[in-house]
Design a protein around this motif. Structure first.
Motif, short mmCIF file in Angstrom:
data_model
loop_
_atom_site.label_atom_id
_atom_site.label_comp_id
_atom_site.label_asym_id
_atom_site.label_seq_id
_atom_site.Cartn_x
_atom_site.Cartn_y
_atom_site.Cartn_z
N THR A 325 0.81 -1.22 0.00
CA THR A 325 0.00 0.00 0.00
C THR A 325 0.85 1.27 0.00
O THR A 325 0.43 2.30 -0.55
CB THR A 325 -0.94 -0.01 1.22
N ASP A 326 2.02 1.24 0.63
CA ASP A 326 2.89 2.41 0.62
C ASP A 326 3.34 2.73 -0.80
O ASP A 326 3.36 3.91 -1.20
CB ASP A 326 4.10 2.18 1.53
N LYS A 329 0.48 4.32 -2.73
CA LYS A 329 0.31 5.74 -2.45
C LYS A 329 1.31 6.58 -3.25
O LYS A 329 0.97 7.65 -3.77
CB LYS A 329 0.46 6.00 -0.95
N GLN A 357 -5.56 -5.30 3.57
CA GLN A 357 -5.18 -3.95 3.12
C GLN A 357 -6.03 -3.45 1.95
O GLN A 357 -5.70 -2.43 1.34
CB GLN A 357 -3.69 -3.89 2.73
N ASN A 359 -8.99 -2.12 2.16
CA ASN A 359 -9.61 -0.84 2.52
C ASN A 359 -8.64 0.32 2.33
O ASN A 359 -9.06 1.43 1.96
CB ASN A 359 -10.10 -0.90 3.97
N GLU A 360 -7.35 0.10 2.58
CA GLU A 360 -6.37 1.18 2.39
C GLU A 360 -6.28 1.57 0.91
O GLU A 360 -6.18 2.76 0.58
CB GLU A 360 -5.01 0.75 2.91
N ASN A 363 -9.43 3.55 0.07
CA ASN A 363 -9.38 4.90 0.63
C ASN A 363 -8.45 5.80 -0.17
O ASN A 363 -8.73 7.00 -0.38
CB ASN A 363 -8.94 4.85 2.09
N THR A 364 -7.31 5.27 -0.62
CA THR A 364 -6.39 6.06 -1.43
C THR A 364 -7.04 6.52 -2.73
O THR A 364 -6.90 7.69 -3.15
CB THR A 364 -5.12 5.25 -1.73
#
Length: 584
Positions: A325-326, A329, A357, A359-360, A363-364
């Motif tokens: 996820t990082d 982003k 992950q 949901n992350e 959200n992004t």
């Protein structure tokens, strides 16, 4: 008695004269003969100037014959010492031989000039014939009944030769991969393109320097590309009546200059010729002019001059993802700047594997949509084991908006707005697919010495041999139309995990009649990340993963410094101890 006395007196006078002559002859021989010496004769100490002597170019007579004999006679009459006379004879012979050699060289130079002039006139005639064949006027062509009648025989004699030459040039053009591809056995048979701008050439064959970009461009390449650019500009700025049927007549008075040139690609097929494709800025933001030139080991031929409007060519970027996820982003930060703010004709499809992950990631995407008013995205979830080929295949088939241009991308890829246009220009449904060679970044910690000295990502994108390399063994990033992807059969979805699926798809295109454009791209980067090769991978995939991991870490020289760092540190310690000992 008187007659007898006269005869006796005459005989006495004659004998006295003979005796006197003999005395003078003996005296002359004793006086003029050369002195005796133990030195070898002159002919043994100096090379003989004969017709086969290499220093004289094989011309000129030998010593004592021809001009040499005449020179010897003149020297004998000069009355100088015998040794000096011999040297003078030899010098005069050599001087005359050199004059003959110089005269021969001048004659050869004159012949070469005549041959060069003849070839230049032949080339000019070929170029004029090509212009006539294309419908344009030949230089110096004038109407006149008298002149036409006088030149009719010569024109008919050269007509068949020009026709044969034009037929040969056209056959070379047909054989080359210009308008259509040819089936190739494997990726090793592909001849990649070089890409170039006004100042740089980007090529996979880097030579001894190992530089990924060539600047300054060497003289022969600079002159070649300069001629091509000049020809392209002349074609763009030609009057509408002078443009051939392959081009579109310009409706405006725009004058093109080198500053309008964006980039070009070129490659040479050794048995066919050299192909050039040049792209210029058009008359509006999303309009371009593209010229295709071909040099079939002869004069440049204009193949195509077309206007390309990209305003209605959206790109569907498909990204398979699992975790990370990082990195996602960071990817969305670049996507927002390039695709939303600069380009504006992009749809994003994210295929996520698993639920962790998820949901992350959602959200992004929602935050980006809310902040920049971006709605053109699709999030698909697959509750199964990660497979890159499976994710890209699902994302491509999920599109329902007609035939769209696809860009298969990874989350650790950084691209520019110029690359998106390059993606559009190098693809064509049913004809061309684009396989760019991206620039892969080395470990920034090793490049800049420590993690604290690593600059922002945008400042790391420098093409040097110590910062990265052309990833010519990777085929995962590709631009192709959805119709071509479906017709070719898509990915092999049986391949699980990392690697292998991209090579299989690439080989499918090589076995088809589509033209595969393989060229280094200056706007596409693979950002470094630590690579983990799972133990569950099959042996061949695991080996490919480890090889990629080793190549991604650092350059050959940097890896060598790491491998021998203990020896280097020991050497530095010894040097420091020796300096301290000298001071004490």
């Amino acid at each position: 008695m008187l007659r007898r006395g006269l005869l006796t007196r005459v005989s006495r006078v004659g004998g006295l004269l003979v005796l006197l002559c003999c005395s003078f002859s003996l005296l002359y021989v004793m006086t003029c003969s050369p002195p005796h010496s133990d030195d070898p004769p002159l002919s043994h100490t100096l090379p003989r100037a004969g017709p086969n002597h290499p220093s004289l170019g094989g011309t000129g007579p030998g010593i004592g014959t021809g001009a040499g004999g005449t020179g010897g006679a003149r020297a004998a009459q000069s009355g100088g010492p015998p040794g000096v006379q011999s040297y003078q004879v030899l010098l005069q012979e050599r001087e005359e031989q050199h004059r003959l050699h110089i005269s021969s060289l001048k004659k050869q130079i004159a012949q070469l000039k005549e041959a060069l002039q003849e070839r230049s006139e032949q080339l000019k005639g070929v170029q004029e014939s090509l212009k006539r064949a294309a419908g344009g006027p030949a230089e110096g062509q004038e109407a006149g009944t008298g002149s036409q009648g006088g030149a009719l025989g010569e024109a008919q004699g050269a007509k068949s030769q020009q026709a044969d030459l034009q037929e040969f040039l056209r056959s070379q053009l047909v054989k080359a991969e210009v308008t259509a591809g040819s089936r190739l056995p494997s990726e090793y048979a592909v001849v990649p393109f070089e890409s170039f701008t006004l100042q740089r050439v980007y090529q996979l064959e880097m030579g001894l320097t190992r530089h990924p970009e060539e600047k300054p461009v060497r003289k022969d390449k600079r002159e070649e590309l300069g001629e091509v650019l000049e020809t392209a500009l002349h074609s763009l700025n030609a009057a509408p009546s002078q443009q051939d049927g392959a081009g579109e007549k310009s409706q405006t008075n725009k004058v093109y200059s080198p500053s309008d040139f964006i980039e070009g690609i070129t490659r040479t097929e050794r048995d066919k010729g050299t192909l050039y494709e040049l792209t210029f800025r058009g008359e509006s933001r999303n309009e371009f002019r593209r010229l295709v030139l071909f040099r079939p080991f002869g004069p440049l031929m204009k193949v195509k001059n077309e206007r390309v409007d990209m305003v209605n060519v959206p790109i569907n970027i498909i990204v398979p993802l699992s975790g990370r996820t990082d990195k996602f982003k960071q990817f969305m930060h670049n996507f927002r700047e390039v695709c939303v703010h600069q380009d504006g004709r992009v749809h994003l499809t994210v295929v996520y594997f698993g639920k962790e992950q998820m949901n992350e990631v959602r959200n992004t995407l929602e935050n980006t949509s809310r902040e920049v008013n971006f709605k053109n995205y699709t999030l698909l979830q697959l509750d199964e084991e990660f497979s890159r080929g499976r994710g890209l295949d699902v994302g491509a088939r999920a599109w329902k908006g007609g035939n769209v241009l696809l860009f298969f991308c990874d989350v650790d890829i950084y691209f520019t707005a110029d690359f998106l246009n390059t993606c559009r220009l190098n693809t064509q449904p049913g004809k061309k697919v684009f396989y760019p060679v991206l620039f892969s970044q080395y470990n920034p910690t090793l490049i800049y010495g420590s993690l604290e000295h690593v600059p922002p990502v945008e400042q790391q994108l420098v093409m040097k041999k110590d910062t990265g390399f052309w990833r010519d063994f990777g085929f995962g990033m590709t631009c192709q139309y959805r119709s071509d992807f479906i017709n070719i059969g898509g990915f092999d979805i049986d391949i699980k995990g990392w690697g292998g699926e991209d090579v299989h798809l690439y080989r499918k295109y090589l076995h088809s009649n589509l033209l595969v454009v393989r060229a280094p791209s200056r706007g596409l980067f693979h950002l470094w990340h630590e690579k983990h090769c799972a133990d569950e991978l099959p042996p061949d995939q695991y080996r490919m993963c480890m090889q990629s991991k080793a190549m991604n870490e650092a350059s050959h020289g940097q890896l060598g410094m790491l491998f021998f760092r203990h020896e280097i540190e020991a050497h530095l310690r010894k040097q420091k101890q020796q300096q301290n000992t000298k001071k004490t």
